[in-house]
Scaffold this active site. Structure first.
Site, PDB file in Angstrom:
ATOM      1  N   ARG A 119     -11.273   5.686   5.233  1.00  0.00           N
ATOM      2  CA  ARG A 119     -12.543   6.264   5.768  1.00  0.00           C
ATOM      3  C   ARG A 119     -12.909   7.483   4.899  1.00  0.00           C
ATOM      4  O   ARG A 119     -11.910   8.483   4.879  1.00  0.00           O
ATOM      5  CB  ARG A 119     -12.611   6.452   7.199  1.00  0.00           C
ATOM      6  CG  ARG A 119     -12.870   5.350   8.111  1.00  0.00           C
ATOM      7  CD  ARG A 119     -13.309   5.905   9.265  1.00  0.00           C
ATOM      8  NE  ARG A 119     -12.227   6.464   9.968  1.00  0.00           N
ATOM      9  CZ  ARG A 119     -12.525   7.021  11.345  1.00  0.00           C
ATOM     10  NH1 ARG A 119     -13.768   7.280  11.963  1.00  0.00           N
ATOM     11  NH2 ARG A 119     -11.379   7.374  12.125  1.00  0.00           N
ATOM     12  N   ASP A 137       2.182  -1.525  -4.746  1.00  0.00           N
ATOM     13  CA  ASP A 137       0.911  -0.967  -4.808  1.00  0.00           C
ATOM     14  C   ASP A 137       0.291  -1.583  -6.111  1.00  0.00           C
ATOM     15  O   ASP A 137       0.933  -1.831  -7.125  1.00  0.00           O
ATOM     16  CB  ASP A 137       0.953   0.797  -4.621  1.00  0.00           C
ATOM     17  CG  ASP A 137      -0.674   1.021  -4.334  1.00  0.00           C
ATOM     18  OD1 ASP A 137      -0.927   1.484  -3.165  1.00  0.00           O
ATOM     19  OD2 ASP A 137      -1.535   1.028  -5.256  1.00  0.00           O
ATOM     20  N   VAL A 174      -2.192  -1.784   9.595  1.00  0.00           N
ATOM     21  CA  VAL A 174      -2.584  -0.648   9.616  1.00  0.00           C
ATOM     22  C   VAL A 174      -4.206  -0.395   9.180  1.00  0.00           C
ATOM     23  O   VAL A 174      -4.780   0.444   9.699  1.00  0.00           O
ATOM     24  CB  VAL A 174      -1.663   0.404   8.978  1.00  0.00           C
ATOM     25  CG1 VAL A 174      -2.124   2.000   9.099  1.00  0.00           C
ATOM     26  CG2 VAL A 174      -0.161   0.223   9.534  1.00  0.00           C
ATOM     27  N   GLY A 219       0.783  -1.071  -0.056  1.00  0.00           N
ATOM     28  CA  GLY A 219       0.005  -0.052  -0.141  1.00  0.00           C
ATOM     29  C   GLY A 219       0.968   1.232  -0.013  1.00  0.00           C
ATOM     30  O   GLY A 219       1.545   1.597   1.302  1.00  0.00           O
ATOM     31  N   ASN A 261      -7.807  -0.085   8.308  1.00  0.00           N
ATOM     32  CA  ASN A 261      -9.045  -0.236   9.076  1.00  0.00           C
ATOM     33  C   ASN A 261     -10.037  -0.987   8.701  1.00  0.00           C
ATOM     34  O   ASN A 261     -10.257  -1.291   7.576  1.00  0.00           O
ATOM     35  CB  ASN A 261      -9.441   1.337   9.363  1.00  0.00           C
ATOM     36  CG  ASN A 261      -8.777   2.135  10.449  1.00  0.00           C
ATOM     37  OD1 ASN A 261      -8.359   1.668  11.525  1.00  0.00           O
ATOM     38  ND2 ASN A 261      -8.419   3.425  10.174  1.00  0.00           N
ATOM     39  N   VAL A 288      -1.008   7.164   3.655  1.00  0.00           N
ATOM     40  CA  VAL A 288      -0.120   6.558   4.767  1.00  0.00           C
ATOM     41  C   VAL A 288       0.996   5.844   4.503  1.00  0.00           C
ATOM     42  O   VAL A 288       2.070   6.148   5.135  1.00  0.00           O
ATOM     43  CB  VAL A 288      -1.254   5.926   5.868  1.00  0.00           C
ATOM     44  CG1 VAL A 288      -0.424   5.242   7.065  1.00  0.00           C
ATOM     45  CG2 VAL A 288      -2.347   6.897   6.173  1.00  0.00           C
ATOM     46  N   GLY A 289       0.996   4.843   3.519  1.00  0.00           N
ATOM     47  CA  GLY A 289       2.034   3.929   3.355  1.00  0.00           C
ATOM     48  C   GLY A 289       3.233   4.738   2.835  1.00  0.00           C
ATOM     49  O   GLY A 289       4.443   4.448   3.490  1.00  0.00           O
ATOM     50  N   ARG A 345      -2.741  11.656  19.889  1.00  0.00           N
ATOM     51  CA  ARG A 345      -3.840  12.478  20.062  1.00  0.00           C
ATOM     52  C   ARG A 345      -4.125  12.968  21.215  1.00  0.00           C
ATOM     53  O   ARG A 345      -4.469  14.124  21.775  1.00  0.00           O
ATOM     54  CB  ARG A 345      -5.110  11.827  19.240  1.00  0.00           C
ATOM     55  CG  ARG A 345      -4.739  11.624  17.891  1.00  0.00           C
ATOM     56  CD  ARG A 345      -5.654  10.919  17.133  1.00  0.00           C
ATOM     57  NE  ARG A 345      -5.369  11.066  15.678  1.00  0.00           N
ATOM     58  CZ  ARG A 345      -5.957  10.188  14.736  1.00  0.00           C
ATOM     59  NH1 ARG A 345      -6.409   8.975  15.293  1.00  0.00           N
ATOM     60  NH2 ARG A 345      -5.367   9.971  13.542  1.00  0.00           N
ATOM     61  N   HIS A 369      -9.127   0.093  18.513  1.00  0.00           N
ATOM     62  CA  HIS A 369      -8.594   1.356  17.809  1.00  0.00           C
ATOM     63  C   HIS A 369     -10.073   1.592  17.069  1.00  0.00           C
ATOM     64  O   HIS A 369     -10.281   1.382  15.813  1.00  0.00           O
ATOM     65  CB  HIS A 369      -7.467   1.077  16.787  1.00  0.00           C
ATOM     66  CG  HIS A 369      -7.176   2.333  15.954  1.00  0.00           C
ATOM     67  ND1 HIS A 369      -6.782   3.470  16.523  1.00  0.00           N
ATOM     68  CD2 HIS A 369      -7.268   2.480  14.623  1.00  0.00           C
ATOM     69  CE1 HIS A 369      -6.536   4.460  15.592  1.00  0.00           C
ATOM     70  NE2 HIS A 369      -6.600   3.833  14.578  1.00  0.00           N
TER      71      HIS A 369
END
Ligand code: NAI
Length: 304
Positions: free
Chosen positions: A79, A30, A115, A6, A117, A10-11, A148, A172
Protein backbone atom coordinates in the site's frame (compact mmCIF):
# COMPACT_ATOMS: atom_id res chain seq x y z
CA UNK A 1 13.63 -25.23 5.76
CA UNK A 2 11.46 -22.11 5.70
CA UNK A 3 10.78 -20.44 2.33
CA UNK A 4 10.08 -16.74 1.86
CA UNK A 5 8.57 -15.79 -1.47
CA UNK A 6 9.07 -12.05 -1.73
CA UNK A 7 12.30 -10.62 -0.32
CA UNK A 8 11.07 -7.03 -0.03
CA UNK A 9 10.77 -5.11 3.21
CA UNK A 10 8.47 -7.46 5.10
CA UNK A 11 9.76 -10.74 3.62
CA UNK A 12 13.41 -9.91 4.28
CA UNK A 13 12.77 -8.68 7.82
CA UNK A 14 10.70 -11.77 8.63
CA UNK A 15 13.44 -14.02 7.18
CA UNK A 16 15.99 -12.19 9.33
CA UNK A 17 13.89 -12.77 12.47
CA UNK A 18 13.28 -16.44 11.72
CA UNK A 19 16.95 -17.05 10.91
CA UNK A 20 18.13 -15.07 13.96
CA UNK A 21 15.97 -17.27 16.19
CA UNK A 22 17.64 -20.32 14.65
CA UNK A 23 14.25 -21.79 13.73
CA UNK A 24 15.51 -23.51 10.58
CA UNK A 25 17.40 -22.86 7.34
CA UNK A 26 15.90 -20.01 5.33
CA UNK A 27 15.45 -19.62 1.57
CA UNK A 28 14.41 -16.30 0.01
CA UNK A 29 13.04 -15.95 -3.52
CA UNK A 30 12.29 -12.68 -5.31
CA UNK A 31 11.62 -11.73 -8.90
CA UNK A 32 14.05 -8.78 -8.77
CA UNK A 33 17.46 -10.09 -9.84
CA UNK A 34 20.02 -9.89 -7.06
CA UNK A 35 17.67 -8.75 -4.30
CA UNK A 36 17.30 -12.11 -2.52
CA UNK A 37 21.04 -12.80 -2.99
CA UNK A 38 21.76 -9.47 -1.30
CA UNK A 39 19.57 -10.43 1.63
CA UNK A 40 21.33 -13.80 1.79
CA UNK A 41 24.65 -12.05 2.29
CA UNK A 42 23.43 -9.38 4.67
CA UNK A 43 21.53 -11.82 6.93
CA UNK A 44 24.39 -14.37 6.81
CA UNK A 45 26.85 -11.69 7.92
CA UNK A 46 24.69 -10.94 10.95
CA UNK A 47 24.34 -14.64 11.81
CA UNK A 48 28.08 -15.14 11.51
CA UNK A 49 28.69 -12.53 14.18
CA UNK A 50 25.87 -13.69 16.46
CA UNK A 51 26.86 -17.35 16.01
CA UNK A 52 23.61 -18.80 14.66
CA UNK A 53 24.27 -21.81 12.42
CA UNK A 54 21.32 -21.87 10.03
CA UNK A 55 21.95 -21.42 6.32
CA UNK A 56 20.40 -18.57 4.33
CA UNK A 57 20.00 -18.75 0.55
CA UNK A 58 18.55 -16.16 -1.78
CA UNK A 59 17.82 -16.30 -5.52
CA UNK A 60 15.12 -15.94 -8.16
CA UNK A 61 14.89 -19.72 -8.50
CA UNK A 62 11.85 -21.33 -6.90
CA UNK A 63 13.41 -24.79 -6.99
CA UNK A 64 15.48 -23.68 -3.99
CA UNK A 65 12.40 -23.93 -1.76
CA UNK A 66 12.09 -27.63 -2.57
CA UNK A 67 10.89 -29.48 0.53
CA UNK A 68 10.17 -26.37 2.63
CA UNK A 69 7.96 -27.07 5.64
CA UNK A 70 6.61 -23.50 5.71
CA UNK A 71 6.40 -20.96 2.88
CA UNK A 72 5.66 -17.32 3.67
CA UNK A 73 4.15 -15.32 0.79
CA UNK A 74 4.83 -11.58 0.83
CA UNK A 75 5.30 -11.15 -2.94
CA UNK A 76 3.28 -8.34 -4.45
CA UNK A 77 2.67 -4.64 -4.21
CA UNK A 78 2.37 -2.80 -0.92
CA UNK A 79 0.00 0.00 0.00
CA UNK A 80 1.02 3.57 -0.68
CA UNK A 81 -0.29 6.43 1.46
CA UNK A 82 -4.00 6.91 0.72
CA UNK A 83 -4.58 3.36 -0.58
CA UNK A 84 -6.73 0.76 1.15
CA UNK A 85 -5.67 -2.88 1.17
CA UNK A 86 -8.51 -3.58 -1.30
CA UNK A 87 -6.99 -1.19 -3.87
CA UNK A 88 -4.23 -3.76 -4.33
CA UNK A 89 -6.60 -6.57 -5.20
CA UNK A 90 -6.34 -7.01 -8.97
CA UNK A 91 -2.57 -6.61 -9.27
CA UNK A 92 -1.69 -8.80 -6.34
CA UNK A 93 -4.11 -11.59 -7.28
CA UNK A 94 -2.08 -12.42 -10.40
CA UNK A 95 1.25 -12.28 -8.58
CA UNK A 96 0.05 -14.30 -5.58
CA UNK A 97 -1.63 -16.93 -7.73
CA UNK A 98 1.55 -17.51 -9.76
CA UNK A 99 3.93 -17.61 -6.79
CA UNK A 100 1.58 -19.90 -4.84
CA UNK A 101 1.63 -22.37 -7.74
CA UNK A 102 5.44 -22.38 -7.65
CA UNK A 103 5.36 -22.92 -3.89
CA UNK A 104 2.98 -25.86 -4.32
CA UNK A 105 5.17 -27.35 -7.05
CA UNK A 106 8.34 -27.39 -4.95
CA UNK A 107 6.94 -27.61 -1.44
CA UNK A 108 3.79 -29.73 -1.79
CA UNK A 109 3.64 -30.58 1.92
CA UNK A 110 4.28 -27.09 3.26
CA UNK A 111 2.07 -24.92 5.41
CA UNK A 112 1.58 -21.67 3.46
CA UNK A 113 1.36 -18.36 5.32
CA UNK A 114 -0.23 -15.59 3.26
CA UNK A 115 0.82 -12.04 4.04
CA UNK A 116 0.27 -10.07 0.80
CA UNK A 117 -2.69 -7.67 0.98
CA UNK A 118 -5.63 -7.64 0.86
CA UNK A 119 -4.62 -10.60 2.95
CA UNK A 120 -7.92 -12.43 3.54
CA UNK A 121 -8.70 -12.35 -0.19
CA UNK A 122 -5.13 -13.31 -1.13
CA UNK A 123 -5.35 -16.23 1.29
CA UNK A 124 -8.35 -17.43 -0.74
CA UNK A 125 -6.28 -16.99 -3.93
CA UNK A 126 -3.44 -19.08 -2.44
CA UNK A 127 -5.78 -21.90 -1.47
CA UNK A 128 -7.51 -21.90 -4.86
CA UNK A 129 -4.25 -21.72 -6.82
CA UNK A 130 -2.62 -24.56 -4.89
CA UNK A 131 -5.59 -26.79 -4.12
CA UNK A 132 -3.96 -27.37 -0.71
CA UNK A 133 -6.14 -28.57 2.16
CA UNK A 134 -7.64 -25.50 3.82
CA UNK A 135 -5.84 -26.34 7.06
CA UNK A 136 -2.48 -25.80 5.35
CA UNK A 137 -3.21 -22.26 4.11
CA UNK A 138 -3.38 -19.58 6.77
CA UNK A 139 -3.21 -15.79 6.66
CA UNK A 140 -1.25 -13.41 8.90
CA UNK A 141 -3.24 -10.43 10.15
CA UNK A 142 -4.64 -10.94 13.63
CA UNK A 143 -1.31 -11.18 15.45
CA UNK A 144 -0.23 -7.89 13.88
CA UNK A 145 -3.56 -6.22 14.65
CA UNK A 146 -3.41 -7.35 18.26
CA UNK A 147 0.13 -6.01 18.63
CA UNK A 148 -1.28 -2.62 17.66
CA UNK A 149 -4.20 -2.97 20.07
CA UNK A 150 -1.74 -3.86 22.85
CA UNK A 151 0.34 -0.77 22.14
CA UNK A 152 -2.68 1.52 22.25
CA UNK A 153 -3.79 -0.10 25.53
CA UNK A 154 -0.33 0.09 27.12
CA UNK A 155 -0.23 3.84 26.46
CA UNK A 156 -3.79 4.37 27.66
CA UNK A 157 -3.42 2.32 30.86
CA UNK A 158 0.25 2.88 31.67
CA UNK A 159 0.75 -0.84 32.36
CA UNK A 160 3.48 -3.22 31.27
CA UNK A 161 2.91 -4.50 27.76
CA UNK A 162 3.59 -7.99 29.08
CA UNK A 163 0.42 -7.80 31.22
CA UNK A 164 -1.88 -7.33 28.23
CA UNK A 165 -3.60 -10.35 26.71
CA UNK A 166 -5.57 -9.02 23.74
CA UNK A 167 -7.56 -10.49 20.89
CA UNK A 168 -8.35 -9.02 17.47
CA UNK A 169 -10.37 -11.02 14.96
CA UNK A 170 -12.29 -10.31 11.74
CA UNK A 171 -11.15 -8.94 8.40
CA UNK A 172 -7.53 -7.78 8.30
CA UNK A 173 -8.58 -4.38 7.07
CA UNK A 174 -11.00 -1.59 7.75
CA UNK A 175 -13.34 -3.98 9.57
CA UNK A 176 -10.87 -5.49 12.02
CA UNK A 177 -12.52 -6.36 15.30
CA UNK A 178 -10.54 -5.69 18.49
CA UNK A 179 -12.41 -7.71 21.12
CA UNK A 180 -12.42 -5.72 24.36
CA UNK A 181 -14.63 -8.35 26.04
CA UNK A 182 -11.94 -10.98 25.44
CA UNK A 183 -9.03 -8.76 26.44
CA UNK A 184 -7.55 -8.76 29.92
CA UNK A 185 -4.87 -6.91 31.84
CA UNK A 186 -3.15 -9.56 33.92
CA UNK A 187 -6.43 -11.49 33.97
CA UNK A 188 -8.56 -8.46 34.90
CA UNK A 189 -11.21 -7.94 32.19
CA UNK A 190 -10.55 -4.76 30.18
CA UNK A 191 -14.28 -4.03 30.36
CA UNK A 192 -13.97 -3.59 34.13
CA UNK A 193 -11.14 -1.05 33.72
CA UNK A 194 -12.31 1.16 30.84
CA UNK A 195 -15.80 2.45 30.12
CA UNK A 196 -17.55 1.98 26.78
CA UNK A 197 -16.45 5.34 25.36
CA UNK A 198 -12.81 4.74 26.31
CA UNK A 199 -12.91 1.27 24.79
CA UNK A 200 -14.37 2.66 21.56
CA UNK A 201 -11.52 5.21 21.42
CA UNK A 202 -8.88 2.50 21.78
CA UNK A 203 -10.58 0.47 19.03
CA UNK A 204 -10.63 3.45 16.64
CA UNK A 205 -6.94 4.19 17.36
CA UNK A 206 -6.05 0.55 16.70
CA UNK A 207 -7.80 0.70 13.30
CA UNK A 208 -5.96 3.90 12.41
CA UNK A 209 -2.37 3.08 13.32
CA UNK A 210 -1.33 1.11 10.23
CA UNK A 211 -2.16 4.14 8.06
CA UNK A 212 -0.09 6.33 10.39
CA UNK A 213 2.94 4.05 10.02
CA UNK A 214 2.60 3.93 6.22
CA UNK A 215 2.23 7.71 5.91
CA UNK A 216 5.21 8.33 8.19
CA UNK A 217 7.78 5.65 7.24
CA UNK A 218 6.36 4.34 3.97
CA UNK A 219 5.59 0.78 5.07
CA UNK A 220 4.83 -1.37 8.09
CA UNK A 221 7.73 -3.76 8.55
CA UNK A 222 8.91 -4.66 12.06
CA UNK A 223 5.61 -5.58 13.68
CA UNK A 224 4.44 -7.65 10.66
CA UNK A 225 7.80 -9.46 10.56
CA UNK A 226 7.47 -10.30 14.23
CA UNK A 227 3.94 -11.61 13.68
CA UNK A 228 5.13 -13.76 10.77
CA UNK A 229 8.02 -15.13 12.84
CA UNK A 230 5.60 -16.08 15.62
CA UNK A 231 3.44 -18.02 13.16
CA UNK A 232 6.44 -19.69 11.49
CA UNK A 233 7.72 -20.82 14.91
CA UNK A 234 4.30 -22.18 15.82
CA UNK A 235 4.37 -24.44 12.74
CA UNK A 236 8.09 -25.29 12.60
CA UNK A 237 8.28 -26.15 16.28
CA UNK A 238 4.77 -27.63 16.42
CA UNK A 239 3.96 -25.27 19.29
CA UNK A 240 0.18 -25.58 18.79
CA UNK A 241 -0.05 -21.91 19.63
CA UNK A 242 -3.46 -20.27 19.87
CA UNK A 243 -3.49 -17.00 17.97
CA UNK A 244 -5.81 -15.09 15.65
CA UNK A 245 -5.22 -15.70 11.94
CA UNK A 246 -7.21 -15.97 8.74
CA UNK A 247 -8.75 -19.36 8.08
CA UNK A 248 -11.67 -20.75 6.11
CA UNK A 249 -14.91 -21.10 8.05
CA UNK A 250 -17.19 -24.02 7.39
CA UNK A 251 -20.33 -22.90 9.15
CA UNK A 252 -18.64 -21.70 12.32
CA UNK A 253 -19.55 -18.12 13.22
CA UNK A 254 -22.51 -18.77 10.91
CA UNK A 255 -20.23 -18.28 7.90
CA UNK A 256 -19.55 -20.68 5.02
CA UNK A 257 -16.64 -20.61 2.60
CA UNK A 258 -15.07 -17.32 3.65
CA UNK A 259 -11.61 -17.01 5.14
CA UNK A 260 -11.36 -14.46 7.93
CA UNK A 261 -9.45 -13.91 11.17
CA UNK A 262 -10.52 -16.02 14.16
CA UNK A 263 -8.63 -17.64 17.05
CA UNK A 264 -7.08 -20.92 15.98
CA UNK A 265 -4.46 -23.43 17.04
CA UNK A 266 -1.39 -23.40 14.80
CA UNK A 267 0.97 -26.37 14.76
CA UNK A 268 2.97 -28.58 12.43
CA UNK A 269 -0.12 -29.58 10.46
CA UNK A 270 -1.20 -25.95 10.05
CA UNK A 271 -4.59 -24.95 11.43
CA UNK A 272 -5.33 -27.74 13.91
CA UNK A 273 -8.38 -26.25 15.61
CA UNK A 274 -10.67 -23.25 15.14
CA UNK A 275 -12.23 -21.65 18.21
CA UNK A 276 -15.70 -20.20 17.96
CA UNK A 277 -16.42 -17.21 20.19
CA UNK A 278 -19.76 -15.88 21.24
CA UNK A 279 -20.11 -12.40 19.75
CA UNK A 280 -22.59 -9.78 20.94
CA UNK A 281 -24.76 -7.90 18.47
CA UNK A 282 -22.33 -5.06 17.81
CA UNK A 283 -19.30 -7.34 17.49
CA UNK A 284 -21.20 -9.66 15.19
CA UNK A 285 -22.28 -6.76 12.94
CA UNK A 286 -18.63 -5.68 12.56
CA UNK A 287 -17.48 -9.27 11.95
CA UNK A 288 -20.14 -9.70 9.25
CA UNK A 289 -19.15 -6.41 7.58
CA UNK A 290 -15.68 -7.92 7.28
CA UNK A 291 -17.14 -11.13 5.84
CA UNK A 292 -19.06 -9.12 3.24
CA UNK A 293 -15.99 -7.06 2.28
CA UNK A 294 -13.95 -10.25 1.78
CA UNK A 295 -16.80 -11.81 -0.23
CA UNK A 296 -16.89 -8.72 -2.45
CA UNK A 297 -13.10 -8.92 -2.86
CA UNK A 298 -13.29 -12.57 -3.87
CA UNK A 299 -16.13 -11.78 -6.33
CA UNK A 300 -14.03 -8.98 -7.87
CA UNK A 301 -11.01 -11.21 -8.50
CA UNK A 302 -9.83 -11.63 -12.09
CA UNK A 303 -9.90 -15.23 -13.40
CA UNK A 304 -7.13 -17.09 -11.55
P1 NAI B 1 7.82 -4.73 -0.95
O1 NAI B 1 7.44 -4.01 -2.20
O2 NAI B 1 8.95 -4.20 -0.14
O3 NAI B 1 8.15 -6.27 -1.27
C1 NAI B 1 7.39 -7.04 -2.14
C2 NAI B 1 8.35 -7.91 -2.90
O4 NAI B 1 7.62 -8.81 -3.72
C3 NAI B 1 9.29 -7.11 -3.82
O5 NAI B 1 10.64 -7.34 -3.48
C4 NAI B 1 8.96 -7.65 -5.20
O6 NAI B 1 10.08 -7.71 -6.07
C5 NAI B 1 8.42 -9.03 -4.87
N1 NAI B 1 7.65 -9.63 -5.95
C6 NAI B 1 6.73 -9.05 -6.74
N2 NAI B 1 6.29 -9.94 -7.66
C7 NAI B 1 6.93 -11.10 -7.41
C8 NAI B 1 6.90 -12.37 -8.02
N3 NAI B 1 6.10 -12.64 -9.05
N4 NAI B 1 7.70 -13.35 -7.51
C9 NAI B 1 8.52 -13.09 -6.45
N5 NAI B 1 8.60 -11.88 -5.86
C10 NAI B 1 7.81 -10.91 -6.33
O7 NAI B 1 6.50 -4.82 -0.08
P2 NAI B 1 6.39 -5.17 1.49
O8 NAI B 1 6.36 -3.91 2.24
O9 NAI B 1 7.37 -6.22 1.80
O10 NAI B 1 4.90 -5.77 1.54
C11 NAI B 1 4.61 -7.01 0.87
C12 NAI B 1 3.12 -7.30 0.92
O11 NAI B 1 2.74 -7.60 2.27
C13 NAI B 1 2.22 -6.13 0.49
O12 NAI B 1 1.11 -6.59 -0.24
C14 NAI B 1 1.78 -5.54 1.81
O13 NAI B 1 0.59 -4.80 1.69
C15 NAI B 1 1.61 -6.80 2.62
N6 NAI B 1 1.62 -6.62 4.06
C16 NAI B 1 0.71 -7.38 4.76
C17 NAI B 1 0.67 -7.33 6.13
C18 NAI B 1 -0.31 -8.19 6.87
O14 NAI B 1 -0.53 -7.95 8.05
N7 NAI B 1 -0.90 -9.20 6.26
C19 NAI B 1 1.55 -6.43 6.88
C20 NAI B 1 2.49 -5.71 6.06
C21 NAI B 1 2.52 -5.81 4.68
Amino acid sequence: MIGFVGAGRVGAQAALEVASLGVDDVVLVDIVPGLAEGEELDISHKLSETGVDVSVTGSSDYSNIRGATVVVITAGLARKPGMTRMDLLGKNAGIVSSVAKEAARYAPDAVLITVTNPMDVMNYVVQRATGFPKSRVVGMGGVLDLSRFKHVLSLKLGVSRSSIMALVIGEHGENMLPLARYTSIGGVPLTSILNEKEIEETIQSTRQVAIDVISKKGATVDAPANAIARMVKAVAWDRREVLPASTFLDGRYGVEDVGIGVPLMLGAKGVEKVYELELDEKERAQFMKGVETIREGVAALPPL
